[in-house]
Write a protein that holds these residues in place. Structure first.
Motif, PDB file in Angstrom:
ATOM      1  N   ILE A 262       0.840  -1.206   0.000  1.00 28.31           N
ATOM      2  CA  ILE A 262       0.000   0.000   0.000  1.00 28.31           C
ATOM      3  C   ILE A 262       0.874   1.255   0.000  1.00 28.31           C
ATOM      4  CG2 ILE A 262      -1.710   1.314   1.313  1.00 28.31           C
ATOM      5  CD1 ILE A 262      -2.831  -1.309   2.335  1.00 28.31           C
ATOM      6  N   GLU A 263       1.931   1.225   0.801  1.00 26.69           N
ATOM      7  CA  GLU A 263       2.853   2.358   0.864  1.00 26.69           C
ATOM      8  C   GLU A 263       3.543   2.576  -0.480  1.00 26.69           C
ATOM      9  OE1 GLU A 263       5.170   5.506   1.879  1.00 26.69           O
ATOM     10  OE2 GLU A 263       3.423   4.686   2.944  1.00 26.69           O
ATOM     11  N   PHE A 264       3.869   1.482  -1.169  1.00 33.24           N
ATOM     12  CA  PHE A 264       4.519   1.587  -2.482  1.00 33.24           C
ATOM     13  C   PHE A 264       3.601   2.306  -3.467  1.00 33.24           C
ATOM     14  CE2 PHE A 264       4.899  -0.261  -6.766  1.00 33.24           C
ATOM     15  CZ  PHE A 264       6.175   0.132  -7.088  1.00 33.24           C
ATOM     16  N   PHE A 265       2.326   1.932  -3.519  1.00 33.71           N
ATOM     17  CA  PHE A 265       1.392   2.580  -4.436  1.00 33.71           C
ATOM     18  C   PHE A 265       1.149   4.037  -4.030  1.00 33.71           C
ATOM     19  CE2 PHE A 265       0.739  -1.579  -6.043  1.00 33.71           C
ATOM     20  CZ  PHE A 265       0.086  -1.464  -7.265  1.00 33.71           C
ATOM     21  N   THR A 266       1.074   4.285  -2.729  1.00 36.00           N
ATOM     22  CA  THR A 266       0.865   5.660  -2.251  1.00 36.00           C
ATOM     23  C   THR A 266       2.041   6.548  -2.635  1.00 36.00           C
ATOM     24  OG1 THR A 266      -0.423   4.826  -0.376  1.00 36.00           O
ATOM     25  CG2 THR A 266       0.443   7.076  -0.208  1.00 36.00           C
ATOM     26  N   ARG A 267       3.245   6.020  -2.475  1.00 40.07           N
ATOM     27  CA  ARG A 267       4.457   6.781  -2.775  1.00 40.07           C
ATOM     28  C   ARG A 267       4.527   7.166  -4.257  1.00 40.07           C
ATOM     29  NH1 ARG A 267       7.622   3.450  -0.574  1.00 40.07           N
ATOM     30  NH2 ARG A 267       8.489   2.437  -2.417  1.00 40.07           N
ATOM     31  N   ASN A 268       3.886   6.357  -5.103  1.00 42.38           N
ATOM     32  CA  ASN A 268       3.917   6.630  -6.537  1.00 42.38           C
ATOM     33  C   ASN A 268       2.672   7.369  -7.027  1.00 42.38           C
ATOM     34  OD1 ASN A 268       6.394   5.218  -7.891  1.00 42.38           O
ATOM     35  ND2 ASN A 268       5.663   3.773  -6.334  1.00 42.38           N
ATOM     36  N   GLY A 269       1.869   7.847  -6.085  1.00 38.84           N
ATOM     37  CA  GLY A 269       0.729   8.679  -6.464  1.00 38.84           C
ATOM     38  C   GLY A 269      -0.576   7.948  -6.653  1.00 38.84           C
ATOM     39  N   PHE A 270      -0.654   6.685  -6.178  1.00 41.09           N
ATOM     40  CA  PHE A 270      -1.893   5.917  -6.323  1.00 41.09           C
ATOM     41  C   PHE A 270      -2.301   5.348  -4.969  1.00 41.09           C
ATOM     42  CE2 PHE A 270       0.531   5.659 -10.264  1.00 41.09           C
ATOM     43  CZ  PHE A 270      -0.379   6.206 -11.161  1.00 41.09           C
ATOM     44  N   PRO A 271      -2.698   6.212  -4.055  1.00 42.04           N
ATOM     45  CA  PRO A 271      -3.056   5.735  -2.710  1.00 42.04           C
ATOM     46  C   PRO A 271      -4.330   4.900  -2.733  1.00 42.04           C
ATOM     47  CG  PRO A 271      -3.658   8.038  -2.974  1.00 42.04           C
ATOM     48  CD  PRO A 271      -2.895   7.664  -4.215  1.00 42.04           C
ATOM     49  N   CYS A 272      -4.391   3.964  -1.824  1.00 42.21           N
ATOM     50  CA  CYS A 272      -5.583   3.114  -1.714  1.00 42.21           C
ATOM     51  C   CYS A 272      -6.680   3.906  -1.003  1.00 42.21           C
ATOM     52  CB  CYS A 272      -5.253   1.842  -0.935  1.00 42.21           C
ATOM     53  SG  CYS A 272      -6.663   0.712  -0.740  1.00 42.21           S
ATOM     54  N   PRO A 273      -7.854   4.068  -1.614  1.00 46.74           N
ATOM     55  CA  PRO A 273      -8.947   4.818  -0.971  1.00 46.74           C
ATOM     56  C   PRO A 273      -9.320   4.214   0.373  1.00 46.74           C
ATOM     57  CG  PRO A 273      -9.432   4.423  -3.287  1.00 46.74           C
ATOM     58  CD  PRO A 273      -8.216   3.603  -2.951  1.00 46.74           C
ATOM     59  N   TYR A 274      -9.830   5.049   1.221  1.00 48.00           N
ATOM     60  CA  TYR A 274     -10.220   4.642   2.568  1.00 48.00           C
ATOM     61  C   TYR A 274     -11.298   3.562   2.495  1.00 48.00           C
ATOM     62  CZ  TYR A 274     -11.763   5.063   7.430  1.00 48.00           C
ATOM     63  OH  TYR A 274     -12.084   4.799   8.727  1.00 48.00           O
ATOM     64  N   LEU A 275     -11.149   2.505   3.303  1.00 49.86           N
ATOM     65  CA  LEU A 275     -12.089   1.373   3.412  1.00 49.86           C
ATOM     66  C   LEU A 275     -12.205   0.542   2.130  1.00 49.86           C
ATOM     67  CD1 LEU A 275     -15.042   2.923   5.472  1.00 49.86           C
ATOM     68  CD2 LEU A 275     -13.141   1.528   6.293  1.00 49.86           C
ATOM     69  N   GLN A 276     -11.242   0.673   1.236  1.00 44.82           N
ATOM     70  CA  GLN A 276     -11.260  -0.168   0.028  1.00 44.82           C
ATOM     71  C   GLN A 276     -10.281  -1.321   0.187  1.00 44.82           C
ATOM     72  OE1 GLN A 276     -11.023   1.880  -3.710  1.00 44.82           O
ATOM     73  NE2 GLN A 276     -10.514   0.047  -4.877  1.00 44.82           N
ATOM     74  N   ASN A 277     -10.662  -2.466  -0.354  1.00 41.17           N
ATOM     75  CA  ASN A 277      -9.812  -3.650  -0.324  1.00 41.17           C
ATOM     76  C   ASN A 277      -8.512  -3.359  -1.085  1.00 41.17           C
ATOM     77  OD1 ASN A 277      -8.642  -6.174  -0.494  1.00 41.17           O
ATOM     78  ND2 ASN A 277     -10.344  -7.147  -1.536  1.00 41.17           N
ATOM     79  N   PRO A 278      -7.339  -3.521  -0.464  1.00 41.38           N
ATOM     80  CA  PRO A 278      -6.073  -3.218  -1.162  1.00 41.38           C
ATOM     81  C   PRO A 278      -5.912  -3.990  -2.468  1.00 41.38           C
ATOM     82  CG  PRO A 278      -5.691  -3.554   1.182  1.00 41.38           C
ATOM     83  CD  PRO A 278      -7.118  -3.921   0.929  1.00 41.38           C
ATOM     84  N   SER A 279      -6.271  -5.281  -2.475  1.00 40.75           N
ATOM     85  CA  SER A 279      -6.081  -6.070  -3.702  1.00 40.75           C
ATOM     86  C   SER A 279      -6.967  -5.542  -4.823  1.00 40.75           C
ATOM     87  CB  SER A 279      -6.371  -7.547  -3.432  1.00 40.75           C
ATOM     88  OG  SER A 279      -7.703  -7.730  -2.983  1.00 40.75           O
ATOM     89  N   ASP A 280      -8.177  -5.075  -4.496  1.00 37.11           N
ATOM     90  CA  ASP A 280      -9.037  -4.472  -5.521  1.00 37.11           C
ATOM     91  C   ASP A 280      -8.368  -3.239  -6.120  1.00 37.11           C
ATOM     92  OD1 ASP A 280     -10.963  -6.372  -5.066  1.00 37.11           O
ATOM     93  OD2 ASP A 280     -12.219  -5.100  -3.797  1.00 37.11           O
ATOM     94  N   HIS A 281      -7.792  -2.428  -5.258  1.00 36.39           N
ATOM     95  CA  HIS A 281      -7.127  -1.199  -5.718  1.00 36.39           C
ATOM     96  C   HIS A 281      -5.918  -1.529  -6.595  1.00 36.39           C
ATOM     97  CE1 HIS A 281      -5.444   2.795  -5.768  1.00 36.39           C
ATOM     98  NE2 HIS A 281      -4.337   2.368  -5.169  1.00 36.39           N
ATOM     99  N   PHE A 282      -5.112  -2.502  -6.174  1.00 35.79           N
ATOM    100  CA  PHE A 282      -3.920  -2.872  -6.952  1.00 35.79           C
ATOM    101  C   PHE A 282      -4.310  -3.349  -8.351  1.00 35.79           C
ATOM    102  CE2 PHE A 282      -1.883  -4.264  -2.676  1.00 35.79           C
ATOM    103  CZ  PHE A 282      -1.703  -2.931  -2.328  1.00 35.79           C
ATOM    104  N   LEU A 283      -5.273  -4.254  -8.402  1.00 35.75           N
ATOM    105  CA  LEU A 283      -5.641  -4.851  -9.688  1.00 35.75           C
ATOM    106  C   LEU A 283      -6.325  -3.838 -10.598  1.00 35.75           C
ATOM    107  CD1 LEU A 283      -6.848  -8.418  -8.642  1.00 35.75           C
ATOM    108  CD2 LEU A 283      -4.616  -7.669  -9.409  1.00 35.75           C
ATOM    109  N   LYS A 284      -7.120  -2.970 -10.008  1.00 35.63           N
ATOM    110  CA  LYS A 284      -7.759  -1.934 -10.831  1.00 35.63           C
ATOM    111  C   LYS A 284      -6.707  -1.001 -11.432  1.00 35.63           C
ATOM    112  CE  LYS A 284     -11.144   1.828 -10.580  1.00 35.63           C
ATOM    113  NZ  LYS A 284     -12.026   2.620  -9.697  1.00 35.63           N
ATOM    114  N   THR A 285      -5.655  -0.744 -10.672  1.00 34.62           N
ATOM    115  CA  THR A 285      -4.618   0.180 -11.135  1.00 34.62           C
ATOM    116  C   THR A 285      -3.773  -0.415 -12.255  1.00 34.62           C
ATOM    117  OG1 THR A 285      -4.497   1.130  -8.897  1.00 34.62           O
ATOM    118  CG2 THR A 285      -2.666   1.609 -10.386  1.00 34.62           C
ATOM    119  N   ILE A 286      -3.503  -1.715 -12.212  1.00 34.75           N
ATOM    120  CA  ILE A 286      -2.571  -2.320 -13.182  1.00 34.75           C
ATOM    121  C   ILE A 286      -3.265  -3.193 -14.218  1.00 34.75           C
ATOM    122  CG2 ILE A 286      -0.687  -2.289 -11.513  1.00 34.75           C
ATOM    123  CD1 ILE A 286      -1.127  -5.285 -11.102  1.00 34.75           C
TER     124      ILE A 286
END
Length: 666
Positions: A262-286
């Motif tokens: 999560i910190e890696f994605f946040t550091r690159n400008g793609f923070p995980c929205p509050y109360l969202q599943n991290p894996s959903d956020h990762f897969l949606k991004t890539i």
């Protein structure tokens, strides 16, 4: 604690007096590393396409590594590469090392759980695990020890409440999908493997079932290296992971602690929205399948998915985490460890007995295997007996006897294809267990043959007796026994033919059509529907007529029925008496140079030949799989400088399961 004690007990019995009972690496587990791993596949146009592109990573004991990414990103390919399961259409390069060595994944040291649930639906959970324990665990262990290990493993995977429930399948209610997944894992960890691969263990399950499956797997991590490909886990499942390998289009987007992703994605400008599943956020991004623009940060605007993926990959390669991964890989390889040793298992005799017993139970409980056919055969036998009731010995009875024999040999045996779908399911179980080294091809052939004999004998004797005696065929016990034996051998031959078809054409619809077509050709060329002298010599007479088992079944049954009888030719009022031998020569063109017993011996020879062909087919496929594994384990020319500097020259042992897989047909 119980799992550790069980592991120690198994290794004690297995390695004899603890002489080889030393830990399999300096740290008590298996360290798996891969460096600059590439996998390419040939395209139809003669080119090649890269599926994995220079991946580097590691897996450590007592940790669960999750391989995540969108569909088609290379998750299963990475797992197959590490386990040596790529097929011949792919080419692998790079270095895959176990404890710093290129060595074999021997039986009992690793296990692979596929996402396909290939289980015998008629068995209970306890029976499935116990039969698997009898096949896999060494002969030096007693039955009570094997049963204890089976029951303890069931409890470890949380299946104790379903122990006496049948697995179930299509049309039969059984255990849930999540319980089936846990059962698949349960059967593969009986030998306490140090390395466990799982391909999509949560595929098709809801979030609750996925959590129970993955938590059960996570509880097995102590002293074991676990690598699982997983598509889109829930937040609860994601929290079970120690390390995360995130892929996109065959490239590494992130590798490191799952908690730091999560910190890696946040550091690159793609923070995980509050109360969202991290894996959903990762897969949606890539995920670039839908070609949607991704919003970057609060003021970064929207960027194309492909550009976002490139940004993340480049950021990872220039990050401190990437260099830490390289350092860890080099450190693990430099440290090295013990070579993995092949474990023992049940001997050939035990495997044959267990497979025979298991197959017998499966055939008894599966109505589609024999019981439905038995009912249909009895109904057809009653119909035949009523239509040809007491045929007598007049001229018309010659044709009636011939018609009934032809129907029995041609169409009653033809209906043996009805058991094909059930056998296909059993073949799937065999293929999974065989590739995992549980037993060899010859043990399976012996077990299947012995278990099927009582059932085929039953559906030959009972319907055969009904049709034979209602029709008033030749008196004498010998004649009936011959009739029933020819029917039995013919049915076994058709079953063998369909086994060969199943080994080549695993799809049961295509297989039934193929098997029916082959039988149709054999029936046409067998010498009844067109007499031998009238068959076209090219193809139909030579070679089909002599290759068809129907030829020998027809002629044997004709001789059995007509020899010794007298027939009255009353068609034209001349009351001429004809002997059965004359009828055989002139009407049926039977080969009178040998007896009916010779025809039966030839039938038995064809049956044995078909079974041997089946064995050769599955044995060839087994060798092909092992050769495939060997060919994909090659040293890469792309090895990086860090590996070259860190690793001493090590013996080149191919990272593949051994050619002499356990009990490979003695």
């Amino acid at each position: 604690m119980a799992s550790v004690n069980l592991d120690m007990e198994l290794q004690e019995v297995e390695l004899n007096n603890a002489e080889k009972g030393q830990r399999e690496s300096k740290s008590g587990g298996v360290f798996l590393t891969w460096n600059d791993l590439w996998v390419t596949v040939s395209t139809k146009k003669g080119g090649s396409k890269s599926i994995l592109k220079g991946l580097t990573g590691y897996a450590r004991p007592s940790e669960l590594l999750a391989v995540m990414g969108p569909s088609g990103c290379g998750k299963s390919t990475l797992l197959d590469s590490l386990a040596g399961r790529l097929d011949f259409s792919t080419r692998q390069s790079g270095e895959i090392l176990i404890n710093g060595h290129k060595q074999k994944l021997s039986y009992g040291t690793s296990a692979y759980v596929t996402q396909d649930e290939t289980l015998l639906a008629t068995l209970t959970v306890q029976e499935a695990v116990y039969y698997s324990a009898q096949l896999q665990l060494p002969v030096s262990m007693t039955k009570s020890q094997k049963k204890q290990i089976a029951e303890q493993t069931i409890k470890e995977m949380g299946l104790q409440d379903a122990m006496n429930t049948r697995i179930g399948g299509f049309g039969n209610k059984g255990i849930s999908g999540g319980e089936k997944r846990r059962l698949s894992v349960c059967m593969e960890i009986l030998t306490r493997p140090k390395l466990l691969f799982l391909d999509e263990p949560t595929s098709g399950l809801d979030s609750a079932a996925s959590y129970y499956v993955m938590s059960g797997i996570s509880r097995q991590k102590e002293g074991r290296t676990i690598i699982a490909s997983i598509h889109q886990p829930s937040a609860e499942v994601f929290n079970l992971f120690h390390s995360l390998c995130l892929l996109s289009s065959g490239r590494t987007v992130y590798f490191g602690p799952a908690s730091a992703a999560i910190e890696f994605f946040t550091r690159n400008g793609f923070p995980c929205p509050y109360l969202q599943n991290p894996s959903d956020h990762f897969l949606k991004t890539i995920n670039k399948d839908f070609d949607e623009d991704i919003e970057q940060g609060s003021a970064g605007g929207r960027r194309p998915t492909e550009e976002v993926i490139d940004l993340l990959i480049n950021s990872y390669k220039s990050s401190e985490g990437y260099h830490e991964v390289q350092s860890h890989v080099a450190e693990i390889c430099h440290q090295g460890g013990e070579m993995l040793e092949k474990r023992s298992h049940a001997n050939f005799k035990t495997q044959c007995l267990v497979l025979t017993r298991r197959s017998t139970v499966n055939m008894f409980r599966d109505p589609g295997y024999y019981w439905m056919r038995f009912v249909v055969y009895v109904a057809i036998a009653l119909s035949l007996g009523s239509i040809y009731y007491n045929v007598g010995s007049n001229y018309r009875s010659i044709e009636e006897r011939g018609l009934m024999v032809a129907f029995v040999v041609s169409f009653m045996t033809f209906m043996t294809v009805g058991g094909f779908p059930s056998f296909v399911e059993e073949m799937k179980v065999f293929q999974r267990e065989n590739v995992n080294g549980h037993y060899g091809c010859f043990a399976f052939v012996i077990g299947n043959t012995l278990s099927s004999i009582p059932y085929v004998l039953l559906i030959s004797l009972v319907p055969g007796a009904i049709a034979y005696f209602l029709a008033g065929f030749q008196n004498g016990f010998e004649h009936f026994i011959y009739f029933a034996l020819v029917l039995f051998i013919s049915m076994m031959t058709v079953e063998s033919l369909m086994m060969n078809v199943a080994a080549i054409v695993p799809n049961f619809l295509t297989g039934i059509v193929t098997g029916a077509g082959i039988q149709g050709l054999q029936i046409l060329s067998g010498g009844y529907f067109q007499l031998p002298s009238e068959l076209p010599k090219i193809l139909w007479k030579y070679p089909l007529y002599y290759m068809s088992f129907h030829k020998y079944a027809y002629q044997g049954m004709f001789k059995n029925e007509f020899e010794g009888l007298k027939f009255r030719d009353d068609m034209f009022g001349n009351n001429h008496i004809m002997s059965g031998e004359v009828v055989l020569r002139e009407r049926w063109q039977a080969e009178m140079g040998h007896s009916k017993w010779v025809d039966m011996v030839i039938l038995v020879g064809i049956l044995i030949l078909y079974r041997l062909v089946f064995f050769l087919i599955i044995k060839t496929k087994e060798k092909f799989v092992h050769a495939r594994k060997t060919s994909t384990s090659i040293l890469s020319n792309r090895s990086t400088q860090i590996m070259a500097k860190s690793l001493p020259a090590s013996p080149l042992h191919g990272l593949t399961p051994p050619h002499d897989t356990p009990t490979n047909n003695r």
